[in-house]
Design an enzyme around this catalytic site. Sequence first.
Site, short mmCIF file in Angstrom:
data_model
loop_
_atom_site.label_atom_id
_atom_site.label_comp_id
_atom_site.label_asym_id
_atom_site.label_seq_id
_atom_site.Cartn_x
_atom_site.Cartn_y
_atom_site.Cartn_z
N LYS A 85 67.55 -49.65 9.31
CA LYS A 85 66.60 -49.21 9.34
C LYS A 85 65.86 -48.07 8.37
CE LYS A 85 66.21 -45.00 11.38
NZ LYS A 85 66.84 -43.96 10.52
N LYS B 155 65.43 -31.56 12.27
CA LYS B 155 66.46 -31.01 11.23
C LYS B 155 66.43 -29.68 11.45
CE LYS B 155 66.43 -35.16 8.84
NZ LYS B 155 67.81 -35.94 9.15
N LYS C 205 77.59 -45.65 19.53
CA LYS C 205 78.19 -44.68 19.84
C LYS C 205 78.99 -44.98 21.12
CE LYS C 205 75.42 -41.52 17.13
NZ LYS C 205 76.26 -40.62 16.13
N ARG D 213 72.43 -51.90 -8.52
CA ARG D 213 72.12 -52.26 -9.91
C ARG D 213 73.08 -51.69 -11.01
NH1 ARG D 213 65.96 -51.12 -10.34
NH2 ARG D 213 66.74 -48.97 -9.44
N GLU E 288 69.74 -31.89 14.56
CA GLU E 288 70.72 -31.74 13.61
C GLU E 288 70.56 -30.42 12.77
OE1 GLU E 288 70.76 -35.72 11.20
OE2 GLU E 288 68.65 -35.45 11.72
N HIS F 64 72.29 -47.32 14.93
CA HIS F 64 73.72 -47.13 15.12
C HIS F 64 74.00 -46.13 16.37
CE1 HIS F 64 72.43 -43.39 13.16
NE2 HIS F 64 73.50 -42.65 13.52
N ASP G 90 61.44 -41.88 11.47
CA ASP G 90 63.00 -41.62 11.26
C ASP G 90 63.95 -41.80 12.53
OD1 ASP G 90 65.18 -41.62 9.34
OD2 ASP G 90 65.37 -39.47 9.88
N HIS H 215 66.00 -44.52 17.36
CA HIS H 215 67.27 -44.03 17.95
C HIS H 215 66.74 -43.38 19.53
CE1 HIS H 215 69.19 -44.49 14.39
NE2 HIS H 215 68.85 -43.42 13.68
#
Length: 486
Positions: free
Chosen positions: A145, A337, A179, A47, A213, A175, A232, A237
């Site tokens: 996603k 996380k 890998k 935008r 992570e 993704h 998520d 995944h």
Amino acid sequence: MPLQLGQDVVLFGGTGDLVMRKLLPALYHLHCDAMLGPDVSIIGIAREDINTDRYREIAQEQCRRFLETDFNEARWQAFAARIQYRPIDARDPASFAALAECLGEVARRSQVYYLSTAPALFTSICRHLHETGLITPASRVVLEKPLGHDLASSREINDEVGRYFAEEQIYRIDHYLGKESVQNLLALRFGNALFEPLWRREWISDVQITVAEQIGVEQRAEFYDKTGSLRDMVQNHLLQLLCIVAMEPPASIDADAVRDEKLKILRALRPIPTDEVPLRTVRGQYRAGASSGQPVAGYLDEPGVAPASRTETFVALQANIDTWRWADVPFFLRTGKRMQERVAEIVINFRAVPHSIFGKRTKGLNNNRLVITMQPDESVKLHLQAKRPGDEMVLNPVSLDLDFAEGTHPRRLEAYERLLMDVMRGNLTLFVRRDEQEAAWKWVEPIMSSWNESGDAPKPYTAGTWGPAASTALLGREGFHWQEEL
Ligand code: BG6
């Protein structure tokens, strides 16, 4: 020279993080490897009211950081000449004329439309592309996603996108499937006679899939707080990785042959009944702690997170696959996380030898283990027992490196690079089909509703640890341990 890719790539969400961090760097690599045909254009769409020159400046500044030592000024300039920018509001059909004008001369070629925007915009983008006459049978659309937040909303998006694109034109990206080590797992499983006879309940005791992570929610709190780890990471995944481990040998590497087998696994996942959800799943949320030696805030103190948020930043769960091959083999999945380390790996634990003739002369555990690591570095290692050199018969654990990519290719392809190349080649094998995605939602939905209905808050864990203690207990109850606890 390898066959060059000829499609123009239109990046919706063109100023966003994914485009700058992954997609433009991936396209730059394809350009440097002479994989992009001379006429290929890359068109950034967002935008922001900026012109192409400014967009190129922003892209250079951002990509330089992510490309690190791969950045080369002269090559970048040649690559940047392919880049165009058009300010377009995805909700405003009139603004799509600017894209039509930009694609004008090349309208006879096929385009890849990469939708790296909020999913709420997918349907209006597809509709406006259609109304502006920009979709041809050769066009492809890539959907990032998350595709919806539950089964019903993902169906709605799929129905709407499906009105304008046929299923063979739709590339739902995960993704993790791009890998290198995940593809190496396919090669190991189906390119060797050695593993197949062992790849079953008689020889495998349990499978562990971890995507840990170190980062927190960073600047994505607004998205993440509505989403949580189950949606998520697990729904996509982790379940995709589980499918690659568990699927039956497909008849070929063709897209539908592979996707049919993955679908069978998703459909064979044993539903977790509501009353078993507290026993089979753990959801956690990080509190203040430390990451890489630095103090870090707790989730509830992250800017943009609701003060009493119950969103999970950690999930561990036990999945079971009701098939002959996998009966009674638990698949433990875990992601979070702000965990102790950044590690993504699949661990296949083999059963112990039925009887050890060596008595106490073994050091450490003697179970064989195949470890497929996706992060921080990609590798595949088989852990075995071997004799320690010397006059005594003492066994030592040794590991065999089954990853030969280093020797055969000068550079490993980044997941996004590989997947973009597949989109441009029209290879759907590593993309998720609609029925797979919906089967995955169907399996996670009862978990989501049970958590919502229970009213329990997620279990707290200190940032920089391996998650709540309940995660250790989840395996402990069944007589297993997470890999790092061995
Ligand atoms: C994305 C999630 O799909 O995967 C992010 O939305 C997560 O929350 C990321 O950080 C992890 O990807 P990778 O390749 O860095 O492990």
